[in-house]
Design a protein around this motif. Structure first.
Motif, PDB file in Angstrom:
ATOM      1  N   VAL A   1       0.844  -1.200   0.000  1.00 15.02           N
ATOM      2  CA  VAL A   1       0.000   0.000   0.000  1.00 15.02           C
ATOM      3  C   VAL A   1       0.877   1.247   0.000  1.00 15.02           C
ATOM      4  CG1 VAL A   1      -1.710   1.305   1.328  1.00 15.02           C
ATOM      5  CG2 VAL A   1      -1.925  -1.176   1.109  1.00 15.02           C
ATOM      6  N   HIS A   2       1.978   1.180   0.726  1.00 17.46           N
ATOM      7  CA  HIS A   2       2.884   2.326   0.806  1.00 17.46           C
ATOM      8  C   HIS A   2       3.467   2.676  -0.556  1.00 17.46           C
ATOM      9  CE1 HIS A   2       6.646   4.505   1.914  1.00 17.46           C
ATOM     10  NE2 HIS A   2       5.818   5.055   2.767  1.00 17.46           N
ATOM     11  N   GLY A   3       3.596   1.697  -1.423  1.00 15.92           N
ATOM     12  CA  GLY A   3       4.214   1.925  -2.725  1.00 15.92           C
ATOM     13  C   GLY A   3       3.278   2.494  -3.774  1.00 15.92           C
ATOM     14  N   ARG A   4       2.051   2.849  -3.388  1.00 16.97           N
ATOM     15  CA  ARG A   4       1.082   3.363  -4.360  1.00 16.97           C
ATOM     16  C   ARG A   4       1.058   4.886  -4.363  1.00 16.97           C
ATOM     17  NH1 ARG A   4       1.484  -0.342  -7.413  1.00 16.97           N
ATOM     18  NH2 ARG A   4       0.510  -2.331  -6.968  1.00 16.97           N
ATOM     19  N   PRO A   5       0.787   5.476  -5.540  1.00 16.66           N
ATOM     20  CA  PRO A   5       0.738   6.943  -5.603  1.00 16.66           C
ATOM     21  C   PRO A   5      -0.437   7.510  -4.806  1.00 16.66           C
ATOM     22  CG  PRO A   5       0.091   5.959  -7.715  1.00 16.66           C
ATOM     23  CD  PRO A   5       0.564   4.837  -6.847  1.00 16.66           C
ATOM     24  N   VAL A   6      -0.152   8.487  -3.994  1.00 16.01           N
ATOM     25  CA  VAL A   6      -1.192   9.167  -3.215  1.00 16.01           C
ATOM     26  C   VAL A   6      -1.029  10.664  -3.428  1.00 16.01           C
ATOM     27  CG1 VAL A   6      -1.962   9.701  -0.879  1.00 16.01           C
ATOM     28  CG2 VAL A   6      -1.498   7.342  -1.524  1.00 16.01           C
ATOM     29  N   TYR A   7      -2.109  11.301  -3.817  1.00 12.95           N
ATOM     30  CA  TYR A   7      -2.051  12.709  -4.184  1.00 12.95           C
ATOM     31  C   TYR A   7      -1.918  13.587  -2.943  1.00 12.95           C
ATOM     32  CZ  TYR A   7      -2.612  16.276  -7.748  1.00 12.95           C
ATOM     33  OH  TYR A   7      -2.381  17.289  -8.634  1.00 12.95           O
ATOM     34  N   HIS A   8      -1.351  14.749  -3.153  1.00  7.73           N
ATOM     35  CA  HIS A   8      -1.149  15.717  -2.078  1.00  7.73           C
ATOM     36  C   HIS A   8      -1.943  16.978  -2.374  1.00  7.73           C
ATOM     37  CE1 HIS A   8       1.016  17.806   1.109  1.00  7.73           C
ATOM     38  NE2 HIS A   8       1.198  18.807   0.281  1.00  7.73           N
ATOM     39  N   PRO A   9      -2.621  17.608  -1.422  1.00  9.95           N
ATOM     40  CA  PRO A   9      -2.795  17.148  -0.044  1.00  9.95           C
ATOM     41  C   PRO A   9      -4.129  16.436   0.118  1.00  9.95           C
ATOM     42  CG  PRO A   9      -3.395  19.469  -0.226  1.00  9.95           C
ATOM     43  CD  PRO A   9      -3.159  18.968  -1.621  1.00  9.95           C
ATOM     44  N   THR A  10      -4.091  15.184   0.525  1.00  9.66           N
ATOM     45  CA  THR A  10      -5.316  14.420   0.770  1.00  9.66           C
ATOM     46  C   THR A  10      -5.191  13.693   2.108  1.00  9.66           C
ATOM     47  OG1 THR A  10      -4.480  12.404  -0.301  1.00  9.66           O
ATOM     48  CG2 THR A  10      -5.647  13.968  -1.710  1.00  9.66           C
ATOM     49  N   VAL A  11      -6.327  13.280   2.657  1.00  6.64           N
ATOM     50  CA  VAL A  11      -6.275  12.498   3.892  1.00  6.64           C
ATOM     51  C   VAL A  11      -5.718  11.106   3.629  1.00  6.64           C
ATOM     52  CG1 VAL A  11      -8.059  13.744   5.159  1.00  6.64           C
ATOM     53  CG2 VAL A  11      -8.717  11.852   3.656  1.00  6.64           C
ATOM     54  N   GLU A  12      -5.737  10.673   2.358  1.00  6.92           N
ATOM     55  CA  GLU A  12      -5.138   9.377   2.029  1.00  6.92           C
ATOM     56  C   GLU A  12      -3.653   9.350   2.412  1.00  6.92           C
ATOM     57  OE1 GLU A  12      -7.524  10.753   0.305  1.00  6.92           O
ATOM     58  OE2 GLU A  12      -8.933   9.169  -0.258  1.00  6.92           O
ATOM     59  N   GLU A  13      -3.018  10.511   2.456  1.00  4.65           N
ATOM     60  CA  GLU A  13      -1.615  10.553   2.895  1.00  4.65           C
ATOM     61  C   GLU A  13      -1.466  10.048   4.330  1.00  4.65           C
ATOM     62  OE1 GLU A  13       0.556  14.110   0.666  1.00  4.65           O
ATOM     63  OE2 GLU A  13      -1.256  14.792   1.672  1.00  4.65           O
ATOM     64  N   GLY A  14      -2.547  10.159   5.099  1.00  6.45           N
ATOM     65  CA  GLY A  14      -2.526   9.611   6.454  1.00  6.45           C
ATOM     66  C   GLY A  14      -2.343   8.100   6.439  1.00  6.45           C
ATOM     67  N   LEU A  15      -2.974   7.446   5.452  1.00  5.34           N
ATOM     68  CA  LEU A  15      -2.795   5.995   5.314  1.00  5.34           C
ATOM     69  C   LEU A  15      -1.346   5.663   4.981  1.00  5.34           C
ATOM     70  CD1 LEU A  15      -5.763   4.402   3.305  1.00  5.34           C
ATOM     71  CD2 LEU A  15      -5.163   4.075   5.694  1.00  5.34           C
ATOM     72  N   THR A  16      -0.783   6.408   4.021  1.00  6.79           N
ATOM     73  CA  THR A  16       0.612   6.181   3.638  1.00  6.79           C
ATOM     74  C   THR A  16       1.520   6.335   4.848  1.00  6.79           C
ATOM     75  OG1 THR A  16       0.073   7.160   1.514  1.00  6.79           O
ATOM     76  CG2 THR A  16       2.404   6.877   2.012  1.00  6.79           C
ATOM     77  N   SER A  17       1.210   7.344   5.638  1.00 12.29           N
ATOM     78  CA  SER A  17       2.027   7.628   6.807  1.00 12.29           C
ATOM     79  C   SER A  17       1.966   6.474   7.814  1.00 12.29           C
ATOM     80  CB  SER A  17       1.530   8.954   7.387  1.00 12.29           C
ATOM     81  OG  SER A  17       1.898   9.096   8.702  1.00 12.29           O
ATOM     82  N   ILE A  18       0.770   5.907   8.016  1.00 15.39           N
ATOM     83  CA  ILE A  18       0.665   4.744   8.910  1.00 15.39           C
ATOM     84  C   ILE A  18       1.446   3.561   8.333  1.00 15.39           C
ATOM     85  CG2 ILE A  18      -0.906   2.979   9.809  1.00 15.39           C
ATOM     86  CD1 ILE A  18      -2.964   4.969  10.302  1.00 15.39           C
ATOM     87  N   MET A  19       1.297   3.347   7.023  1.00 17.65           N
ATOM     88  CA  MET A  19       1.996   2.214   6.396  1.00 17.65           C
ATOM     89  C   MET A  19       3.500   2.350   6.624  1.00 17.65           C
ATOM     90  SD  MET A  19      -0.450   0.399   5.204  1.00 17.65           S
ATOM     91  CE  MET A  19      -1.967   0.984   5.929  1.00 17.65           C
ATOM     92  N   SER A  20       3.990   3.572   6.486  1.00 21.32           N
ATOM     93  CA  SER A  20       5.416   3.818   6.661  1.00 21.32           C
ATOM     94  C   SER A  20       5.867   3.439   8.074  1.00 21.32           C
ATOM     95  CB  SER A  20       5.667   5.296   6.353  1.00 21.32           C
ATOM     96  OG  SER A  20       6.935   5.669   6.758  1.00 21.32           O
ATOM     97  N   LYS A  21       5.059   3.820   9.071  1.00 24.69           N
ATOM     98  CA  LYS A  21       5.411   3.458  10.454  1.00 24.69           C
ATOM     99  C   LYS A  21       5.365   1.947  10.662  1.00 24.69           C
ATOM    100  CE  LYS A  21       3.107   7.621  12.125  1.00 24.69           C
ATOM    101  NZ  LYS A  21       1.940   8.098  12.898  1.00 24.69           N
ATOM    102  N   MET A  22       4.384   1.293  10.015  1.00 27.81           N
ATOM    103  CA  MET A  22       4.258  -0.159  10.197  1.00 27.81           C
ATOM    104  C   MET A  22       5.422  -0.895   9.543  1.00 27.81           C
ATOM    105  SD  MET A  22       0.138  -0.482   9.638  1.00 27.81           S
ATOM    106  CE  MET A  22      -0.141  -2.125  10.266  1.00 27.81           C
ATOM    107  N   ILE A  23       5.874  -0.368   8.403  1.00 25.82           N
ATOM    108  CA  ILE A  23       7.003  -1.000   7.711  1.00 25.82           C
ATOM    109  C   ILE A  23       8.248  -0.946   8.599  1.00 25.82           C
ATOM    110  CG2 ILE A  23       8.599  -0.740   5.767  1.00 25.82           C
ATOM    111  CD1 ILE A  23       6.079   0.349   4.200  1.00 25.82           C
ATOM    112  N   GLN A  24       8.440   0.201   9.259  1.00 28.92           N
ATOM    113  CA  GLN A  24       9.609   0.331  10.136  1.00 28.92           C
ATOM    114  C   GLN A  24       9.578  -0.691  11.263  1.00 28.92           C
ATOM    115  OE1 GLN A  24       9.638   4.472  11.319  1.00 28.92           O
ATOM    116  NE2 GLN A  24       9.694   5.108   9.178  1.00 28.92           N
ATOM    117  N   ARG A  25       8.360  -1.116  11.646  1.00 26.65           N
ATOM    118  CA  ARG A  25       8.251  -2.033  12.777  1.00 26.65           C
ATOM    119  C   ARG A  25       8.190  -3.501  12.366  1.00 26.65           C
ATOM    120  NH1 ARG A  25       3.556   0.756  15.815  1.00 26.65           N
ATOM    121  NH2 ARG A  25       4.376   2.847  15.460  1.00 26.65           N
ATOM    122  N   SER A  26       8.000  -3.749  11.059  1.00 29.12           N
ATOM    123  CA  SER A  26       7.817  -5.159  10.660  1.00 29.12           C
ATOM    124  C   SER A  26       9.151  -5.780  10.262  1.00 29.12           C
ATOM    125  CB  SER A  26       6.800  -5.270   9.530  1.00 29.12           C
ATOM    126  OG  SER A  26       7.300  -4.683   8.356  1.00 29.12           O
TER     127      SER A  26
END
Lengths: 461, 461
Positions: free
Chosen positions: A436-461
């Protein structure tokens, strides 16, 4: 007594029943759709649609009142209650009308008006005037709002969603019993429309959220707009002047009273089974009277009878009712023809509440005991687009397994109805946070919040 | 002259440059980030963020004015121009501030202020005070608004996005040159804020839409809120009183004039290349002066120099700039270390315009010549949730190949920023209409419009 013979008999022409009849017919069965009421689906007549229309009006009032944040001066906002309800009913009737048009289009012989009850595992009686022999039947009779004991006998002072949308004007005050999806949606909309609203719920959560941080935020946010009491038990209700006085105990056990012009019973729905006389069949009935059924095939145990939609009490939301109807109808046709039934995977769970902020629960439930999970969190308070729109409240919690595969989550925030679909699709696709993190997400949208969570989860996995 | 030596030199501390520097550093390179201006990114300072803040104010005014539809009476709506712009700048400055904080956090020696120009393929001069030897450089200098000939020399009467958001109050009238994303977003927001807006564009489309039905609807919808002229050519502009008089010819070749207090030049941006002295390098320059570069590796032809972000003119949107920066930075580090560069697949195209209704283009462009495509269409006028919210305008067109594999689409409508992400993810995943159709979609949401299109496409595939 008229005697008729069908492959499939579908009882109830709501969302599930209509889908079941269509699917049975598409599968080659001769099917009949039996409806005892005026038809039109719970969703269109008394559920999703009128509640969303009420919410839209509440949101319009709220937007006008809070425009000042953006430099827009609105000195006066007046709620024209009868006009709010007129638009609601006009649009609602349009939605109901299009459902009824669909029913009217059914060919002669595929539709029967009346109340059906089982004579045995192969026979239904409709209004004691028609006997229908069937090879398989689908129970799709829906559900009805529960009016709890203390509220019975209070007449027009007590509303349910069956009667709420028929009121000619908004009440000055409203007590709402139940802080689940239905209760909190209507409560907040009414509060935004100027009604003094009190919500009482025996449970601990609002809007179906179970993750403690989000549930706590939801209680605080909604509690700031209306008088919200969780862990509160209704004891009795007595008519008093032009309204009702509710006696209840709060979480601490203190006795409290609330006066309101009307009370809305929104603390649950019960399946419409009583008229069916299920005891005449071989169905295995559970203690509450519901037939035992398989959640994949929707076939009930003990008779060639299937169940679909709100009546089965499992995921009582439209998209599930519609899908269940389709599965049950096709499987009823299969049973009738002696073919094996299909057992499709249940859908990824998706439930949402159209408050502001919106709430959603997706996929696997919150489980604090599962220590093999990675949990990612986002706080909307500092999310860029949410700040721009002045709706930066709430948060998201998303869980994945150790490999990063997304399992589910809960959300409270802006545009959550959309974010929840993105997450639901990802969970259904068994995607990882990395994917999910590797998908294009437009700026500024709330979808960036999802990307941001994915990024944190990747760091922990 | 100070002499410094780095593996990677990144020119420009905007979105692409910051990402490039971070990626180069993460890949083990010694990298320096060179910035000639105050920093803060085009997006945060003069692009996405302030425009979205202006749109939010316009939307608030519009919502208050149109609340009557829902039975909410709002007799007076006043736009406090200075207050609108104060909130805009306060929030904008916060976004810029967080970018600057990130730059300030860079360790000593990783950041250099000044204007860089190439001495040769391995050397940069910064303000003639510092000579930087590099093994690979990344050009990430961004772009600047173009002020077309007829508007030059008109001083403060002419605005670009560089100056628009600094005005102390809203103008009484505004002529906007350009009906693309930037022009139409600002034009509609200004119109909703009470500014008399005229938009002139030489082209035939609004908001980047190319599918003729949607483009036509967009022109009609926006044209109802402001004075919109497509196929119009600006001839000259002369100061007149407290404003400017624009002389232009309309589509039919008729001479027309428009008076406006201010003119916004929003008809394109040009790459910031002039200060770089690219002719001192071995780069292969295209006729317009842009280095030829590979769209996957972002490596330029002729020198160990890469290019990323708006300066390369390819997909000038933040999420692409950020990704391009990351790719270019990592590849610059690879070049510096003698490792092979990566050539990742370009992302599925995603562009959106935050008007009301919103517009988006996704994936493969509209192509009326491609008769191997299945095209699915939805009209929002009768979409359930869109009707509830009173935003039932526009439509969607989605194309797939004969097997049903989704290729792209265009959208004009409510919540399109969210629907576009769902479609973009599906296109990126090479999903079929059938696969998307099989996913749970909540009711009532605009996402049901997507399901409905998928259903039509399945019938045709």
């Amino acid at each position: 007594m008229r005697e008729l013979d069908y492959d499939v008999a579908v009882i109830g022409a709501g969302t599930a029943g209509i889908a079941a009849h269509r699917a049975a017919t598409a599968a080659g069965a001769r099917s009949v759709l039996i409806e005892r009421g005026p038809g039109g689906t719970t969703c269109a007549r008394v559920g999703c649609m009128p509640s969303k229309l009420l919410i839209a009006a509440g949101a319009a009032a709220h937007a006008a009142r809070t425009a000042d944040l953006f430099g827009i001066r609105v000195p006066e906002v007046a709620v024209d209650g009868p006009a709010v309800l007129r638009r609601l009913r006009a649009e609602r009737d349009r939605f109901v009308g299009s459902v009824l048009d669909g029913l009217d289009d059914l060919p002669e012989g595929e539709r029967l008006d009346g109340t059906a009850r089982f004579e045995d595992d192969r026979t239904l009686l409709v209004d004691d005037a028609t006997r229908i022999r069937f090879r398989a039947a689908v129970i799709a009779t829906g559900s009805s709002p529960i009016v709890p004991g203390p509220l019975r006998g209070l007449g027009a002072f007590v509303l349910t969603t069956d009667t709420l949308f028929e009121i000619p004007d908004l009440p000055a005050s409203l007590a709402v019993l139940g802080a689940g999806a239905v209760g909190i949606e209507i409560a907040q909309a009414m509060a935004r429309l100027g009604v003094a609203v009190t919500v009482i719920d025996a449970g601990d959560t609002v809007a179906g959220l179970t993750e403690p941080d989000l549930a706590g935020q939801a209680a605080a946010i909604f509690g700031a707009e209306l008088d919200l009491h969780l862990g509160a038990e209704l004891r009795k209700a007595v008519p008093e002047g032009d309204g009702v006085c509710l006696h209840w105990t709060d979480r601490a056990g203190r006795e409290r009273t609330t006066r309101a012009a009307r009370v809305l019973a929104a603390a649950g729905r019960s399946p419409n089974l009583e008229a069916l006389r299920l005891e005449a069949t071989g169905l295995c009935l559970e203690p509450e009277g519901l037939p035992a059924f398989d959640r994949r095939s929707l076939v009930c145990a003990g008779a060639p009878i299937l169940i679909a939609g709100d009546v089965d009490g499992w995921r009582p939301v439209l998209h599930e009712a519609s899908r269940q109807g389709g599965i049950a109808g096709a499987n009823a046709a299969a049973l009738a023809a002696g073919r094996p039934v299909a057992t499709p995977e249940p859908w990824t769970r998706l439930a949402m509440v159209f408050t502001h902020p919106q709430a959603a629960v997706i996929g696997a439930p919150y489980d604090p005991e599962d220590d093999r999970r990675i949990v990612g969190a986002l706080d909307f308070s500092d999310q860029g687009r949410a700040r721009v729109e002045g709706v930066n409240r709430g948060g998201m919690r998303i869980w994945a397994d150790r490999s990063g595969r997304l399992l589910g989550g809960e959300m409270l925030g802006p545009a959550v109805e959309h974010l929840a679909h993105l997450l639901t699709f990802a969970v259904a696709d068994e995607k990882t946070a990395q994917a999910v993190h590797g998908r294009p997400v437009y700026h500024p949208t709330v979808e960036e919040g999802l990307t941001s969570i994915m990024s944190k989860m990747i760091q922990r996995s």
